[in-house]
Design a protein around this motif. Structure first.
Motif, PDB file in Angstrom:
ATOM      1  N   SER A 206      51.149 -51.344-105.281  1.00 60.29           N
ATOM      2  CA  SER A 206      50.691 -50.121-106.393  1.00 60.29           C
ATOM      3  C   SER A 206      50.910 -50.930-108.129  1.00 60.29           C
ATOM      4  O   SER A 206      50.063 -50.593-109.053  1.00 60.29           O
ATOM      5  CB  SER A 206      51.546 -48.849-106.266  1.00 60.29           C
ATOM      6  N   PHE A 207      51.912 -51.804-107.267  1.00 67.13           N
ATOM      7  CA  PHE A 207      52.863 -52.339-108.647  1.00 67.13           C
ATOM      8  C   PHE A 207      52.144 -53.357-108.741  1.00 67.13           C
ATOM      9  O   PHE A 207      52.468 -54.323-109.884  1.00 67.13           O
ATOM     10  CB  PHE A 207      54.393 -52.830-108.267  1.00 67.13           C
ATOM     11  N   VAL A 208      50.957 -53.974-108.087  1.00 67.11           N
ATOM     12  CA  VAL A 208      50.179 -54.585-109.096  1.00 67.11           C
ATOM     13  C   VAL A 208      49.440 -54.546-110.043  1.00 67.11           C
ATOM     14  O   VAL A 208      49.251 -55.368-110.891  1.00 67.11           O
ATOM     15  CB  VAL A 208      49.350 -55.207-107.759  1.00 67.11           C
ATOM     16  N   VAL A 209      48.431 -53.481-110.874  1.00 65.52           N
ATOM     17  CA  VAL A 209      48.606 -53.063-111.833  1.00 65.52           C
ATOM     18  C   VAL A 209      49.743 -53.649-113.180  1.00 65.52           C
ATOM     19  O   VAL A 209      49.514 -54.265-113.644  1.00 65.52           O
ATOM     20  CB  VAL A 209      48.073 -51.555-111.933  1.00 65.52           C
ATOM     21  N   ALA A 295      42.001 -54.198-106.781  1.00 68.24           N
ATOM     22  CA  ALA A 295      42.089 -53.305-106.480  1.00 68.24           C
ATOM     23  C   ALA A 295      41.365 -52.056-105.680  1.00 68.24           C
ATOM     24  O   ALA A 295      42.579 -51.801-105.097  1.00 68.24           O
ATOM     25  CB  ALA A 295      43.502 -52.737-107.825  1.00 68.24           C
ATOM     26  N   ALA A 296      40.454 -51.902-106.445  1.00 70.78           N
ATOM     27  CA  ALA A 296      40.123 -50.597-106.210  1.00 70.78           C
ATOM     28  C   ALA A 296      39.357 -51.412-104.266  1.00 70.78           C
ATOM     29  O   ALA A 296      39.410 -50.251-103.436  1.00 70.78           O
ATOM     30  CB  ALA A 296      38.530 -50.203-106.973  1.00 70.78           C
ATOM     31  N   ILE A 297      39.016 -52.002-104.590  1.00 66.98           N
ATOM     32  CA  ILE A 297      38.422 -52.956-102.997  1.00 66.98           C
ATOM     33  C   ILE A 297      39.444 -53.589-102.123  1.00 66.98           C
ATOM     34  O   ILE A 297      39.132 -53.133-100.376  1.00 66.98           O
ATOM     35  CB  ILE A 297      37.494 -54.438-103.461  1.00 66.98           C
ATOM     36  N   MET A 301      42.866 -48.294-104.555  1.00 62.42           N
ATOM     37  CA  MET A 301      43.046 -47.481-106.072  1.00 62.42           C
ATOM     38  C   MET A 301      41.568 -47.010-106.419  1.00 62.42           C
ATOM     39  O   MET A 301      40.867 -47.646-106.796  1.00 62.42           O
ATOM     40  CB  MET A 301      44.287 -48.651-106.606  1.00 62.42           C
ATOM     41  N   THR A 302      42.367 -46.034-106.844  1.00 64.19           N
ATOM     42  CA  THR A 302      40.816 -45.274-107.427  1.00 64.19           C
ATOM     43  C   THR A 302      41.193 -46.173-109.424  1.00 64.19           C
ATOM     44  O   THR A 302      41.947 -46.071-109.397  1.00 64.19           O
ATOM     45  CB  THR A 302      40.800 -43.700-107.316  1.00 64.19           C
ATOM     46  N   THR A 303      39.546 -45.714-110.078  1.00 62.11           N
ATOM     47  CA  THR A 303      39.532 -46.172-111.504  1.00 62.11           C
ATOM     48  C   THR A 303      40.402 -45.252-111.809  1.00 62.11           C
ATOM     49  O   THR A 303      41.424 -45.785-112.732  1.00 62.11           O
ATOM     50  CB  THR A 303      38.080 -46.127-111.800  1.00 62.11           C
ATOM     51  N   ASP A 304      40.810 -43.894-111.454  1.00 59.26           N
ATOM     52  CA  ASP A 304      41.732 -43.295-112.815  1.00 59.26           C
ATOM     53  C   ASP A 304      42.970 -43.473-112.610  1.00 59.26           C
ATOM     54  O   ASP A 304      43.828 -43.957-113.279  1.00 59.26           O
ATOM     55  CB  ASP A 304      41.125 -42.253-112.386  1.00 59.26           C
ATOM     56  N   ALA A 305      43.599 -43.862-110.605  1.00 54.95           N
ATOM     57  CA  ALA A 305      44.732 -44.565-111.038  1.00 54.95           C
ATOM     58  C   ALA A 305      45.083 -45.647-111.614  1.00 54.95           C
ATOM     59  O   ALA A 305      45.957 -45.622-111.973  1.00 54.95           O
ATOM     60  CB  ALA A 305      44.802 -44.570-109.494  1.00 54.95           C
ATOM     61  N   GLN A 311      48.350 -47.567-117.661  1.00 49.86           N
ATOM     62  CA  GLN A 311      49.167 -47.055-120.017  1.00 49.86           C
ATOM     63  C   GLN A 311      50.027 -47.301-119.856  1.00 49.86           C
ATOM     64  O   GLN A 311      50.867 -47.067-120.527  1.00 49.86           O
ATOM     65  CB  GLN A 311      47.899 -45.511-118.834  1.00 49.86           C
ATOM     66  N   ALA A 312      50.958 -46.770-118.000  1.00 47.43           N
ATOM     67  CA  ALA A 312      51.865 -46.545-117.982  1.00 47.43           C
ATOM     68  C   ALA A 312      53.546 -48.152-118.257  1.00 47.43           C
ATOM     69  O   ALA A 312      54.088 -48.205-118.220  1.00 47.43           O
ATOM     70  CB  ALA A 312      52.596 -45.969-117.068  1.00 47.43           C
ATOM     71  N   ALA A 313      52.156 -48.856-117.504  1.00 44.67           N
ATOM     72  CA  ALA A 313      53.070 -50.331-117.948  1.00 44.67           C
ATOM     73  C   ALA A 313      52.973 -51.164-118.916  1.00 44.67           C
ATOM     74  O   ALA A 313      54.052 -51.819-118.961  1.00 44.67           O
ATOM     75  CB  ALA A 313      51.970 -51.054-115.497  1.00 44.67           C
TER      76      ALA A 313
END
Length: 382
Positions: A206-209, A295-297, A301-305, A311-313
């Motif tokens: 998840s930290f890939v975002v 990330a979804a594929i 990870m969903t688009t909302d997530a 936004q947090a990063a």
């Protein structure tokens, strides 16, 4: 003994040879259309020059062109190489000039560098460093000319060519959107894919975002866009101005009392300064979209997530870092491209060399500038 080729001695190339005195009297036309006759007469002169010195009298020539002069000089070189001697007499001034231009000369020997290889390396390195320093000084001086021209235009806004600016904005920004968006989208997806593969080992995919958000907004988005603009628009600027230099259109502008900096350079540089931040913004959005799709594929990870994590990063100042760099990179690309364009000489080889130099120097300076900005923002903790 008389030797001639053809029926008319006034028109056809020929020579009268005096076997006893070594004197040769040329007559007729020693020109390109009399090539066989010229070669035949010169062969007989060369044969006589092997046995005695030859004095060639040119006073009876009806006409002499470059072919005739070259054959005579070639014959003289052959006689002298065999140990003989050939001299001219009765030559008119134009004949002496033509024979001097056609003279066969030995190539100058290339001087051998006998210095130590280490000294040669140091000398070459020093010359390149000095040349690089001179180029930097020339760039600063040219930037000063551009700023001065901008000041003149600011005092006289009616002289600014708004149509040229709009046209350059279309060429630089509007037509560059598809390729920049496509490449940024693909690069964003590749970075996200590789990040997911590595972070999965630690259960932190998840930290890939955070990775792609910070990397693209701060560094990769504007850097990729600048490199593509340097290769696309910078090379076009150099080719356009270089072609105008080859056709002397820049000199024509000066003769008409117009400033080439105001006419040619200002609209292009302003278009880059305006268009590059827009392209960097669109490229960053495309790269984030590519990262989100990947990330979804690969990460489920969903688009909302993805958007919530993004936004947090990241915050606005991360986005501002990329946009702050863009105008400076655009100015650097524009200055280098136009300097190389003005340096083009009158040959296609020179144009190709300077277009190549423009792209290479622009990409190099963009990367250096990005590194300097990275150090600066890290130092001020921004």
């Amino acid at each position: 003994m008389r030797i001639a080729d053809g029926s008319s001695t006034l028109e056809t190339a020929g020579a009268d040879l005096d076997a006893a005195g070594g004197r040769v009297i040329l007559h007729g036309r020693w020109t390109a259309d009399q090539g066989p006759a010229v070669e035949s007469a010169s062969a007989r002169i060369a044969a006589q020059g092997r046995t005695q010195p030859v004095l060639v009298d040119l006073s009876g020539l009806a006409r002499l062109d470059t072919l005739g002069a070259w054959v005579l000089e070639r014959t003289r070189a052959e006689i002298e190489a065999a140990g003989g001697r050939l001299a001219y007499a009765g030559a008119r001034p134009e004949h002496r000039i033509l024979l001097g231009e056609m003279g066969l000369r030995e190539p100058e020997p290339v001087p051998q560098d006998t210095r130590n290889p280490a000294l040669r390396f140091l000398d070459t390195t020093g010359q390149r460093v000095a040349r690089g320093g001179n180029e930097i000084l020339s760039g600063i001086a040219f930037l000063g000319e551009v700023v001065a021209a901008g000041g003149r235009v600011a005092r006289r806004p009616q002289t600014f060519r708004m149509a040229a600016l709009v046209n350059q904005l279309e060429q630089v920004a509007l037509r560059g959107v598809p390729i920049i968006v496509l490449i940024s989208f693909l690069v964003g997806g590749i970075v996200a894919q590789q990040g997911i593969f590595q972070l999965q080992r630690f259960g932190a995919q998840s930290f890939v975002v955070n990775l792609i958000g910070l990397l693209i907004l701060r560094e990769l988005g504007v850097l990729l866009t600048s490199i593509m603009v340097a290769g696309r628009s910078g090379s076009a600027f150099t080719a356009e101005i270089g072609s105008m230099r080859m056709r002397e259109e820049v000199d024509a502008l000066r003769v008409m009392g117009l400033d080439p900096i105001e006419i040619l350079i200002l609209p292009r540089i302003l278009a880059l300064v305006i268009g590059l931040p827009i392209l960097a913004f669109l490229g960053s959005l495309a790269a984030l979209a590519g990262g989100g799709l990947t990330a979804a594929i690969y990460g489920g990870m969903t688009t909302d997530a993805f958007l919530a994590r993004l936004q947090a990063a990241v915050s606005f100042h991360h986005f501002a870092v990329g946009l702050i760099k863009a105008p400076f990179m655009a100015l650097t690309i524009g200055i280098i491209a136009t300097i190389e364009g003005f340096a083009v000489e009158g040959s296609a080889e020179s144009l190709g060399r300077h277009v190549t130099a423009s792209v290479v120097k622009s990409i190099f300076m963009v990367i250096v500038l990005d590194g300097l900005f990275a150090v600066f923002f890290a130092a001020i903790d921004f």
